[in-house]
Design an enzyme around this catalytic site. Structure first.
Site, short mmCIF file in Angstrom:
data_model
loop_
_atom_site.label_atom_id
_atom_site.label_comp_id
_atom_site.label_asym_id
_atom_site.label_seq_id
_atom_site.Cartn_x
_atom_site.Cartn_y
_atom_site.Cartn_z
N LEU A 104 0.62 -1.17 0.02
CA LEU A 104 0.04 0.01 -0.07
C LEU A 104 1.01 1.20 -0.12
CD1 LEU A 104 -2.70 -1.12 2.69
CD2 LEU A 104 -2.80 -1.29 0.20
N GLY A 149 0.94 -5.29 1.55
CA GLY A 149 -0.29 -5.30 0.46
C GLY A 149 -0.06 -6.07 -0.97
N ASN A 173 3.78 -8.08 6.73
CA ASN A 173 4.48 -7.77 7.85
C ASN A 173 4.12 -6.20 8.41
OD1 ASN A 173 5.46 -6.66 5.58
ND2 ASN A 173 7.15 -5.98 6.37
N GLU A 174 2.81 -5.99 8.43
CA GLU A 174 2.48 -4.65 8.70
C GLU A 174 2.95 -4.39 10.15
OE1 GLU A 174 -0.09 -5.56 5.14
OE2 GLU A 174 0.77 -6.52 6.94
#
Length: 298
Positions: A104, A149, A173-174
């Site tokens: 993203l 994303g 892996n946010e």
């Protein structure tokens, strides 16, 4: 829907975040190239009417960040392909070297109004709904890294083929940026690699090298880097031998519970995202991350 207005008007978190008659052969292959009217299209679609297979090329330098414009083009292209009953398969690939998609676009979430963040999240949802619920056979030809994303984009597909290069990584892996993967990100990964693998990966913000991703089932096949697209094409041929109605119903049976959960909670999910991403502490984290990236480039 609001996202459709965006489509009409416009046609990353990097490191995170046959002819129409299927049995009939034509005298020669017929290719249709679809592009948006944008002067710099981020998505190019080549559709072979002979085979009923389309190839979607992501071509947004440098890393195919999933911006509002990018996702809008992607949704337009998917809608056109789904409307063509002769199109039975879709291969998604990247024209950018060493990357599938970096995730993203952080600039869509940093310093933006709640209204903008909401519109952005709607189109992220729309991308997932269209791909995860597609009637087409979908294959991700992953020729480079695909974090956050980008990983979600590949997880929507029926089959994932990745370049066997230890320099590349993939996963959701946010948490490394202090961001929480929403429930439908999480459930997509659970549906792919199981609860425990997902729990560990999401909590630690892990990124897997190709061999590790293959081991847990995050990707289905590893091939030499220069053979990713060729193998994707061969694999598509095998998938298309399955009776279409049986495959589509089976796919719906497996995926609809997750899809219905987002459809039912779509507005609440948008509100949760906007409330979270606009918090001062999260905006600070995003700013620090961008400053870190600038320092790396310097």
């Amino acid at each position: 829907m609001a996202w459709r207005a965006a489509l009409r008007s416009k046609a990353v978190i990097p490191g995170l975040l046959s002819c129409s008659s299927h049995g009939r052969l034509c005298a020669s292959p017929t290719f249709i190239t679809q592009r948006n009217n944008s002067t710099s299209p981020k998505i190019k679609v080549d559709y072979d009417q002979t085979t009923g297979v389309a190839v979607m090329h992501m071509q947004s330098p440098p890393v195919n960040s999933l911006s509002l414009d990018f996702l809008t083009e992607l949704c337009i292209s998917l809608e056109k392909l789904e409307m063509d009953k002769g199109c039975r398969g879709l291969i998604i690939t990247s024209n950018q070297p060493k990357v599938f998609s970096a995730g993203l676009d952080i600039l869509e979430m940093y310093g933006k109004s709640p209204e903008h963040c909401g519109e952005f999240w709607k189109v992220v949802q729309e991308m997932w709904l269209k791909l995860y619920g597609s009637n087409m056979v979908t294959i991700a030809a992953i020729g480079g890294s695909s974090p956050a994303g980008g990983c979600l984009l590949s997880l929507t597909c029926d089959y994932r083929i990745m370049a066997d290069n230890p320099r590349y990584t993939i996963s959701l892996n946010e948490t490394k940026l202090g961001i929480i993967a929403p429930f439908w990100f999480k459930e997509t990964m659970v549906n792919t690699v199981g609860h425990r693998n997902t729990e560990v990966a999401l909590q630690l913000g892990l990124l897997y090298k190709p061999a590790e991703a293959l081991k847990i089932g995050l990707v289905d096949q590893l091939v030499p880097e220069d053979q990713v697209f060729t193998v994707a094409t061969q694999t598509m041929t095998k998938w298309l031998t399955i009776p279409e109605h049986a495959r589509q119903i089976t796919k719906s049976m497996m995926r609809n519970p997750t899809i219905d959960k987002l459809r039912t909670n779509r507005e609440a999910d948008i509100q949760n995202f906007v409330s979270f991403i606009t918090k001062e502490s999260i905006q600070k984290s995003l700013r620090m991350y961008m400053e870190m990236l600038k320092q790396r480039k310097a």
